[in-house]
Write a protein that holds these residues in place. Structure first.
Motif, PDB file in Angstrom:
ATOM      1  N   ALA A  58       0.835  -1.193   0.000  1.00 28.26           N
ATOM      2  CA  ALA A  58       0.000   0.000   0.000  1.00 28.26           C
ATOM      3  C   ALA A  58       0.873   1.246   0.000  1.00 28.26           C
ATOM      4  O   ALA A  58       1.860   1.335   0.737  1.00 28.26           O
ATOM      5  CB  ALA A  58      -0.917  -0.001   1.233  1.00 28.26           C
ATOM      6  N   GLY A  59       0.521   2.190  -0.854  1.00 30.93           N
ATOM      7  CA  GLY A  59       1.264   3.435  -0.927  1.00 30.93           C
ATOM      8  C   GLY A  59       2.489   3.383  -1.812  1.00 30.93           C
ATOM      9  O   GLY A  59       3.171   4.393  -1.990  1.00 30.93           O
ATOM     10  N   ALA A  60       2.804   2.189  -2.374  1.00 30.87           N
ATOM     11  CA  ALA A  60       3.968   2.068  -3.268  1.00 30.87           C
ATOM     12  C   ALA A  60       3.666   2.731  -4.610  1.00 30.87           C
ATOM     13  O   ALA A  60       2.505   2.964  -4.967  1.00 30.87           O
ATOM     14  CB  ALA A  60       4.321   0.602  -3.464  1.00 30.87           C
ATOM     15  N   GLY A  61       4.700   3.035  -5.360  1.00 31.02           N
ATOM     16  CA  GLY A  61       4.523   3.625  -6.669  1.00 31.02           C
ATOM     17  C   GLY A  61       3.890   2.654  -7.643  1.00 31.02           C
ATOM     18  O   GLY A  61       3.737   1.468  -7.351  1.00 31.02           O
ATOM     19  N   MET A  62       3.524   3.172  -8.836  1.00 33.41           N
ATOM     20  CA  MET A  62       2.804   2.359  -9.802  1.00 33.41           C
ATOM     21  C   MET A  62       3.600   1.122 -10.203  1.00 33.41           C
ATOM     22  O   MET A  62       3.058   0.019 -10.298  1.00 33.41           O
ATOM     23  CB  MET A  62       2.491   3.188 -11.057  1.00 33.41           C
ATOM     24  CG  MET A  62       1.663   2.438 -12.091  1.00 33.41           C
ATOM     25  SD  MET A  62       1.281   3.441 -13.539  1.00 33.41           S
ATOM     26  CE  MET A  62       2.923   3.614 -14.255  1.00 33.41           C
ATOM     27  N   ILE A  63       4.905   1.267 -10.442  1.00 31.32           N
ATOM     28  CA  ILE A  63       5.723   0.136 -10.885  1.00 31.32           C
ATOM     29  C   ILE A  63       5.837  -0.901  -9.777  1.00 31.32           C
ATOM     30  O   ILE A  63       5.682  -2.108 -10.013  1.00 31.32           O
ATOM     31  CB  ILE A  63       7.114   0.623 -11.331  1.00 31.32           C
ATOM     32  CG1 ILE A  63       6.985   1.483 -12.595  1.00 31.32           C
ATOM     33  CG2 ILE A  63       8.036  -0.570 -11.591  1.00 31.32           C
ATOM     34  CD1 ILE A  63       8.296   2.045 -13.087  1.00 31.32           C
ATOM     35  N   ARG A  64       6.094  -0.456  -8.563  1.00 28.97           N
ATOM     36  CA  ARG A  64       6.236  -1.404  -7.454  1.00 28.97           C
ATOM     37  C   ARG A  64       4.936  -2.131  -7.152  1.00 28.97           C
ATOM     38  O   ARG A  64       4.954  -3.277  -6.708  1.00 28.97           O
ATOM     39  CB  ARG A  64       6.750  -0.681  -6.216  1.00 28.97           C
ATOM     40  CG  ARG A  64       8.212  -0.273  -6.331  1.00 28.97           C
ATOM     41  CD  ARG A  64       8.775   0.159  -5.011  1.00 28.97           C
ATOM     42  NE  ARG A  64      10.194   0.451  -5.089  1.00 28.97           N
ATOM     43  CZ  ARG A  64      10.953   0.791  -4.051  1.00 28.97           C
ATOM     44  NH1 ARG A  64      10.401   0.896  -2.840  1.00 28.97           N
ATOM     45  NH2 ARG A  64      12.236   1.032  -4.211  1.00 28.97           N
ATOM     46  N   ARG A  65       3.810  -1.471  -7.391  1.00 28.89           N
ATOM     47  CA  ARG A  65       2.528  -2.147  -7.164  1.00 28.89           C
ATOM     48  C   ARG A  65       2.303  -3.249  -8.193  1.00 28.89           C
ATOM     49  O   ARG A  65       1.667  -4.254  -7.895  1.00 28.89           O
ATOM     50  CB  ARG A  65       1.372  -1.132  -7.250  1.00 28.89           C
ATOM     51  CG  ARG A  65       1.305  -0.164  -6.096  1.00 28.89           C
ATOM     52  CD  ARG A  65      -0.095   0.430  -5.949  1.00 28.89           C
ATOM     53  NE  ARG A  65      -0.624   0.935  -7.207  1.00 28.89           N
ATOM     54  CZ  ARG A  65      -0.430   2.161  -7.684  1.00 28.89           C
ATOM     55  NH1 ARG A  65       0.315   3.016  -6.988  1.00 28.89           N
ATOM     56  NH2 ARG A  65      -0.975   2.543  -8.823  1.00 28.89           N
ATOM     57  N   ARG A  66       2.808  -3.051  -9.395  1.00 26.51           N
ATOM     58  CA  ARG A  66       2.595  -4.024 -10.466  1.00 26.51           C
ATOM     59  C   ARG A  66       3.684  -5.094 -10.530  1.00 26.51           C
ATOM     60  O   ARG A  66       3.482  -6.154 -11.122  1.00 26.51           O
ATOM     61  CB  ARG A  66       2.542  -3.312 -11.818  1.00 26.51           C
ATOM     62  CG  ARG A  66       1.567  -2.161 -11.909  1.00 26.51           C
ATOM     63  CD  ARG A  66       0.161  -2.551 -11.550  1.00 26.51           C
ATOM     64  NE  ARG A  66      -0.772  -1.439 -11.669  1.00 26.51           N
ATOM     65  CZ  ARG A  66      -1.983  -1.413 -11.149  1.00 26.51           C
ATOM     66  NH1 ARG A  66      -2.427  -2.447 -10.462  1.00 26.51           N
ATOM     67  NH2 ARG A  66      -2.764  -0.354 -11.306  1.00 26.51           N
ATOM     68  N   LEU A  67       4.831  -4.804  -9.942  1.00 25.29           N
ATOM     69  CA  LEU A  67       5.974  -5.713 -10.074  1.00 25.29           C
ATOM     70  C   LEU A  67       5.694  -7.124  -9.570  1.00 25.29           C
ATOM     71  O   LEU A  67       6.110  -8.098 -10.216  1.00 25.29           O
ATOM     72  CB  LEU A  67       7.191  -5.127  -9.351  1.00 25.29           C
ATOM     73  CG  LEU A  67       8.510  -5.881  -9.545  1.00 25.29           C
ATOM     74  CD1 LEU A  67       8.893  -5.920 -11.016  1.00 25.29           C
ATOM     75  CD2 LEU A  67       9.624  -5.233  -8.703  1.00 25.29           C
ATOM     76  N   PRO A  68       5.007  -7.336  -8.445  1.00 25.87           N
ATOM     77  CA  PRO A  68       4.759  -8.720  -7.994  1.00 25.87           C
ATOM     78  C   PRO A  68       4.014  -9.557  -9.017  1.00 25.87           C
ATOM     79  O   PRO A  68       4.326 -10.740  -9.200  1.00 25.87           O
ATOM     80  CB  PRO A  68       3.933  -8.524  -6.714  1.00 25.87           C
ATOM     81  CG  PRO A  68       4.336  -7.185  -6.206  1.00 25.87           C
ATOM     82  CD  PRO A  68       4.549  -6.353  -7.426  1.00 25.87           C
ATOM     83  N   ALA A  69       3.030  -8.959  -9.716  1.00 30.54           N
ATOM     84  CA  ALA A  69       2.297  -9.714 -10.735  1.00 30.54           C
ATOM     85  C   ALA A  69       3.202 -10.069 -11.898  1.00 30.54           C
ATOM     86  O   ALA A  69       3.145 -11.186 -12.435  1.00 30.54           O
ATOM     87  CB  ALA A  69       1.092  -8.901 -11.224  1.00 30.54           C
TER      88      ALA A  69
END
Length: 527
Positions: A58-69
């Motif tokens: 939560a609160g991470a940038g757009m790239i970091r939010r998508r990186l796990p997927a």
């Protein structure tokens, strides 16, 4: 099932990475030569649950939010391509003193690169993710699109496309003739991933119902096609001999062995047919079976004329040289020749889609300075490519569409139709890969091209698998891996396909768009 799903969704760390790799590797068991159809059901079920848990902080940038997927898809893909392409390492051992040090590039570097497609597939799917069957639609559409892109981006390498897993036998191949490989791949992923709904329950009934309809339609359409009368045999019959010499690849590269190899091909060609069989009209040798520049060896053409009887034609793979101009080195082509009974070359075609690092070097000047050369090309600079596929018109008027080596794995590049062509001709040399799954995977993919185009396939390999295949995918006769000899068989008839390939591709893209819209709708409904 719900407890297992929960454990997978909540997994973390190295265990999560290992599970993704294991799931990807397991899916390869559904490809040739194993055809374990249940394997991808487990693999894609696990993948769905892993994506369920692939949420950024939560609160991470757009790239970091998508990186796990993305990373879940990448690890899944790395396992898939590592397990499916490990046999490429055998090619680096043919001339081990020169190329063995490059083996990691083939068996680790290539899977790592190809896994990027699966990473983007799971990333895009996650953008449309929901808790119900909509996420299965998103995953299927996204995988279908990125498998299609894998066929042509960066020269393309659609080896072991997921759709091949649901087409192990002719009964299950006919869907490819109707809707094409990429639509089959998309729908296959949906069916494979549907069991994940049992772990979360939401969307279970519509998801399972749709999967069952797809499976029934796949089998039912195949049964319908095979129940129809087969096309009438050619009249008069056209007897063909396919020659599988089983020449060790190291010997093919030995100058001292060239004369013996040539005579071995001639001996198999001149052998008497089985009792009751007519003499072949067409004799086919594998890729680069003529072990020297034929146009610089007129005595070889005389020997071919001596062996061929009146009316016989030889189709053989060879390296062709061409003058590039004053002061320039000659250009070389991986080619196929048609030679008549007088020893005259009456038709020829060059390979269009060359193997990067195998037949030519990308960024040639830079890599040559680093001491690299193309693995399968014995001449400096590697091969040149032809600008377009050139059909072979044989004496008597029959037209064969040549596919040299792995050109047979690119369905979108084959322009042959039943209106202009009588057969697909695939000559190859899989001797680079030894007794591994590679030659079986290659044959299975070539076999599907016959079903897609409605044309019989003549496939001749140095070490196997060689066969003549009908337009419905049935093997008329052939030679398995490392079986030296020849087979005489009549050319099967062609069979028109209901939907032209360009329309199949358009339908596939429209279908993917509809599935993503469904996924988007269910996502909005759940929020």
């Amino acid at each position: 099932m719900e407890r297992l799903a929960s454990r997978v969704i909540l997994s973390s760390g190295i265990g999560r990475v290992f599970l993704a790799m294991l799931a990807g590797a397991l899916a390869v068991l559904a490809q040739a030569p194993f055809f374990v159809i249940l394997a991808p059901f487990v693999s894609f079920t696990l993948l769905v649950w892993l994506i369920d848990g692939a949420t950024g902080r939560a609160g991470a940038g757009m790239i970091r939010r998508r990186l796990p997927a993305f990373m879940i898809g990448w690890w899944f893909g790395f396992g898939y391509f590592l397990a499916g392409l490990w046999w490429l390492g055998a090619a680096f051992l043919v001339e081990a003193d020169e190329f063995a040090w490059l083996m990691p590039l083939g068996i680790i570097g290539l899977p790592a690169f190809l896994a990027v497609y699966f990473g983007f597939a799971t990333l895009v799917a996650r953008l449309f993710w929901s808790e119900g069957a909509g996420r299965i639609c998103a995953l299927a559409a996204s995988f279908g699109l990125f498998e299609w892109l894998r066929a042509f981006l960066f020269t393309g390498f659609p080896w072991n496309a997921i759709g091949y897993a649901v087409m192990p036998v002719p009964l299950l191949m006919q869907s490819a003739g109707a809707i094409g490989l990429w639509a089959v791949t998309t729908l296959a992923v949906f069916v494979f991933a549907t069991p994940a709904l049992f772990g979360t329950r939401r969307g279970l009934v519509p998801g399972v119902a749709f999967a069952l309809v797809l499976a029934a339609a796949h089998v039912g359409y195949g049964a319908f096609v095979l129940s129809r009368p087969a096309p009438a045999a050619l009249d008069p019959a056209l007897p063909i001999r396919i020659v599988q010499p089983v020449i060790d690849q190291a010997k093919k590269l030995d100058d001292a062995e060239r004369g013996r190899i040539f005579e071995e091909h001639l001996a198999l060609s001149a052998a008497a047919p089985a009792e009751g069989r007519p003499k072949p009209k067409i004799i086919v040798w594998p890729e680069t079976s003529i072990p020297f520049i034929l146009t610089l060896n007129p005595d070889a053409l005389v020997r071919i004329a001596d062996v061929l009887e009146d009316g016989q034609v030889l189709i053989a793979g060879a390296v062709r040289s061409e003058d590039a101009g004053p002061g320039l080195p000659p250009r070389y082509y991986n080619s196929v020749y048609v030679i008549d009974d007088r020893g005259q070359i009456v038709a020829a075609a060059d390979k269009v889609h060359l193997v990067p690092f195998g037949e030519y070097l990308p960024f040639e000047s830079l890599l040559q300075e680093a001491g690299l050369q193309a693995l399968a090309a014995s001449m400096p600079g590697g091969y040149s490519s032809a600008p377009a596929h050139q059909p072979l018109t044989l004496p008597g008027g029959k037209v064969f569409y040549p596919l040299i080596c792995y050109e047979a794995i690119f369905p979108d590049e084959i322009e042959a139709t039943t209106a202009t062509t009588d057969a697909l001709l695939n000559i190859t040399n899989d001797g680079w890969f030894g007794k591994t799954p590679g030659p079986f995977q290659h044959f299975h993919q070539a076999q599907l091209r016959a079903v897609e185009t409605g044309l019989p396939l003549i496939r001749v390999a140095n070490t196997g698998v060689s066969a003549v295949v009908t337009a419905r995918g049935d093997v008329v006769d052939g030679l398995q891996l490392d079986a030296k000899g020849f087979v005489d068989v009549d050319l099967p008839a062609k069979e028109p396909r209901p939907i032209p390939h360009p329309w199949q591709t358009r339908g596939f893209l429209i279908g993917c768009a509809l599935m993503l819209l469904i996924a988007l709708y269910t996502r909005k409904q759940s929020t």
